[in-house]
Scaffold this motif. Structure first.
Motif, PDB file in Angstrom:
ATOM      1  N   THR A 145       0.844  -1.209  -0.027  1.00 50.64           N
ATOM      2  CA  THR A 145      -0.287  -0.093   0.040  1.00 50.64           C
ATOM      3  C   THR A 145       0.967   1.306  -0.017  1.00 50.64           C
ATOM      4  O   THR A 145       0.578   2.154  -0.472  1.00 50.64           O
ATOM      5  CB  THR A 145      -0.885   0.094   1.148  1.00 50.64           C
ATOM      6  OG1 THR A 145      -1.354  -1.215   1.564  1.00 50.64           O
ATOM      7  CG2 THR A 145      -1.954   1.087   1.253  1.00 50.64           C
ATOM      8  N   SER A 189       1.126   4.249  -3.032  1.00 51.58           N
ATOM      9  CA  SER A 189       1.200   5.744  -2.696  1.00 51.58           C
ATOM     10  C   SER A 189       2.413   6.392  -3.293  1.00 51.58           C
ATOM     11  O   SER A 189       2.301   7.506  -3.797  1.00 51.58           O
ATOM     12  CB  SER A 189       1.144   5.886  -1.188  1.00 51.58           C
ATOM     13  OG  SER A 189       0.215   5.053  -0.614  1.00 51.58           O
ATOM     14  N   CYS A 193      -6.494   5.044  -7.813  1.00 50.51           N
ATOM     15  CA  CYS A 193      -6.117   3.875  -7.268  1.00 50.51           C
ATOM     16  C   CYS A 193      -7.558   3.070  -7.175  1.00 50.51           C
ATOM     17  O   CYS A 193      -8.550   3.509  -7.038  1.00 50.51           O
ATOM     18  CB  CYS A 193      -5.550   3.993  -5.837  1.00 50.51           C
ATOM     19  SG  CYS A 193      -4.180   5.403  -5.755  1.00 50.51           S
ATOM     20  N   ALA A 251      -9.094  -0.179  -4.708  1.00 53.84           N
ATOM     21  CA  ALA A 251      -8.877  -0.934  -3.414  1.00 53.84           C
ATOM     22  C   ALA A 251      -9.251  -2.319  -3.774  1.00 53.84           C
ATOM     23  O   ALA A 251     -10.277  -2.889  -3.451  1.00 53.84           O
ATOM     24  CB  ALA A 251      -9.651  -0.306  -2.497  1.00 53.84           C
ATOM     25  N   LEU A 257      -5.704   2.712   2.209  1.00 54.52           N
ATOM     26  CA  LEU A 257      -5.269   3.137   0.953  1.00 54.52           C
ATOM     27  C   LEU A 257      -5.904   4.475   0.782  1.00 54.52           C
ATOM     28  O   LEU A 257      -5.405   5.630   0.196  1.00 54.52           O
ATOM     29  CB  LEU A 257      -5.919   2.069  -0.166  1.00 54.52           C
ATOM     30  CG  LEU A 257      -5.437   2.475  -1.689  1.00 54.52           C
ATOM     31  CD1 LEU A 257      -3.844   2.400  -1.828  1.00 54.52           C
ATOM     32  CD2 LEU A 257      -6.181   1.555  -2.520  1.00 54.52           C
ATOM     33  N   HIS A 271      -4.045   7.369   2.515  1.00 50.63           N
ATOM     34  CA  HIS A 271      -2.842   7.787   1.798  1.00 50.63           C
ATOM     35  C   HIS A 271      -3.273   8.683   0.601  1.00 50.63           C
ATOM     36  O   HIS A 271      -2.912   9.618   0.198  1.00 50.63           O
ATOM     37  CB  HIS A 271      -2.179   6.510   1.126  1.00 50.63           C
ATOM     38  CG  HIS A 271      -1.206   5.787   2.147  1.00 50.63           C
ATOM     39  ND1 HIS A 271      -0.363   6.336   2.872  1.00 50.63           N
ATOM     40  CD2 HIS A 271      -1.260   4.561   2.436  1.00 50.63           C
ATOM     41  CE1 HIS A 271       0.370   5.588   3.705  1.00 50.63           C
ATOM     42  NE2 HIS A 271      -0.205   4.488   3.359  1.00 50.63           N
ATOM     43  N   VAL A 314     -10.184   7.129  -5.039  1.00 51.43           N
ATOM     44  CA  VAL A 314     -10.050   5.525  -4.940  1.00 51.43           C
ATOM     45  C   VAL A 314     -11.206   5.253  -5.110  1.00 51.43           C
ATOM     46  O   VAL A 314     -12.404   5.366  -4.822  1.00 51.43           O
ATOM     47  CB  VAL A 314      -9.433   5.445  -3.306  1.00 51.43           C
ATOM     48  CG1 VAL A 314      -9.566   3.800  -3.176  1.00 51.43           C
ATOM     49  CG2 VAL A 314      -8.332   5.654  -2.971  1.00 51.43           C
ATOM     50  N   SER A 352     -13.605   1.869  -4.798  1.00 46.70           N
ATOM     51  CA  SER A 352     -13.556   0.698  -3.805  1.00 46.70           C
ATOM     52  C   SER A 352     -14.949   0.269  -3.814  1.00 46.70           C
ATOM     53  O   SER A 352     -16.012   0.997  -4.373  1.00 46.70           O
ATOM     54  CB  SER A 352     -12.997   1.246  -2.445  1.00 46.70           C
ATOM     55  OG  SER A 352     -13.983   2.243  -1.846  1.00 46.70           O
ATOM     56  N   ASP A 374      -4.621  -2.063  -5.933  1.00 46.78           N
ATOM     57  CA  ASP A 374      -4.055  -3.023  -4.725  1.00 46.78           C
ATOM     58  C   ASP A 374      -4.745  -4.139  -4.871  1.00 46.78           C
ATOM     59  O   ASP A 374      -5.734  -4.387  -5.477  1.00 46.78           O
ATOM     60  CB  ASP A 374      -4.589  -2.194  -3.637  1.00 46.78           C
ATOM     61  CG  ASP A 374      -3.596  -2.791  -2.318  1.00 46.78           C
ATOM     62  OD1 ASP A 374      -2.839  -3.506  -2.261  1.00 46.78           O
ATOM     63  OD2 ASP A 374      -4.112  -2.045  -1.326  1.00 46.78           O
TER      64      ASP A 374
END
Ligand code: GDP
Length: 280
Positions: free
Chosen positions: A92, A96, A111, A113, A125, A128, A136, A138, A167
């Motif tokens: 992780t 970042s 990003c 997750a 995550l 960051h 992010v 997710s 990730d």
């Protein structure tokens, strides 16, 4: 002499299997070689070892990640990097750092997750990403990570983001479960690049993890974390030698700027200098 040599390698944190294979390779290259009395045999062994290592790093090649991302950008599609590795290695944090590195190079980043197993992974995550002002993508815990990756791609395409960093989970009940999940993500997401993250301090473990992931999922390059605390460099040598894949970045601290491109010439130069580590 072979045993001394092998011991010197393992004392430099070179994984046992790699030390044995290197010893074998050097020994074979010496078969039939006549060493005259004025030559120090250790010097000849050192030279052969240097040749074997240079050849391993040459074969692993190098990758210009920024150039690859920029090239893909021309097509209007996001460059997708999938991060693989066991929990605690620094995956992780590396994502970042990589996001920060790409941003500094004028590339846009989002990003995803994809570790939907480990409690706290999504929040970690996101924390960051918030600090780096990044979005992010997710879903909830337990969701299919391949679907999270796919959402990430859809978002990146719709918003013309240059690079998607995904990730993934790093610990499940069995290695087989983990490998199957990773293989599924790869099938669905079809990443442009698979980055394996390993902790330089874990020696033999880092190498067996690299071999496991390389065999079952495959990867294109390696980031070695915690290199700031690793004086001997055995993990870099071991992973390159055993997987044939290049080490591309070193994690050298916990800050977002603590990611540096790996310079194999410099690394080999310092590793092989007389009086140091494996060849010393
Ligand atoms: P993950 O479980 O693989 O996602 O690992 P994390 O990213 O949470 O990192 C685990 C720990 O290692 C954290 O305390 C990080 O700050 C630390 N860490 C990660 N990379 C580095 C590095 O390059 N150097 C140092 N010294 N610590 C690191």
């Amino acid at each position: 002499m072979a045993l001394d040599f092998q011991l010197a390698l393992t004392e430099s944190d070179v994984a046992q299997t790699v030390a044995a294979a290197l010893t074998d390779e050097v020994q074979k290259s010496l078969t039939g070689t006549k060493i005259d009395r004025s030559t120090d045999p250790a010097e000849v062994v050192g030279e052969r070892l240097a040749t074997a290592l240079e050849e391993a790093f040459r074969k692993a090649g190098s990758v210009d990640l920024l150039a690859n991302v920029r090239e893909k950008k021309q097509t209007g599609e996001p460059y997708v990097i999938l991060f693989l590795g066991i929990n605690g290695t620094g995956k992780t944090t590396t994502i970042s750092k990589m996001a920060s590195y790409l941003k500094k190079n004028s590339l846009t980043v989002v990003c995803a997750a994809g570790d939907t197993h480990r409690p706290g992974a999504i929040e970690q995550l996101t924390e960051h990403a918030d600090r780096l002002s990044l979005k992010v993508i997710s879903q909830r815990y337990g969701a299919d990570p391949a679907a999270v990756g796919r959402d990430g791609i859809l978002y990146a395409k719709a918003h013309h983001v240059d690079c998607l960093l995904i990730d993934t989970a790093g610990r499940m009940q069995t290695n087989q479960n983990l490998m199957e999940e990773m293989a599924k993500i790869v099938r669905v997401v079809r990443p442009d690049f698979k980055m394996f993250v390993a902790d330089a301090l874990t020696g033999n473990d880092a190498v067996s993890q690299a071999e496991l992931f390389n065999q079952h999922v495959g990867f294109d390059g390696v980031t070695l974390t915690k290199a700031d605390a690793d004086a001997r460099g055995g993990a870099a040598l071991s992973i390159v030698y055993s997987t044939g894949k290049p080490v591309m970045f070193l994690g050298v601290g916990q800050g977002y700027d603590d990611l540096v491109p790996f310079d194999s010439k410099r690394f080999l130069g310092s590793l092989l200098q007389p009086g140091r580590g494996a060849a010393g």
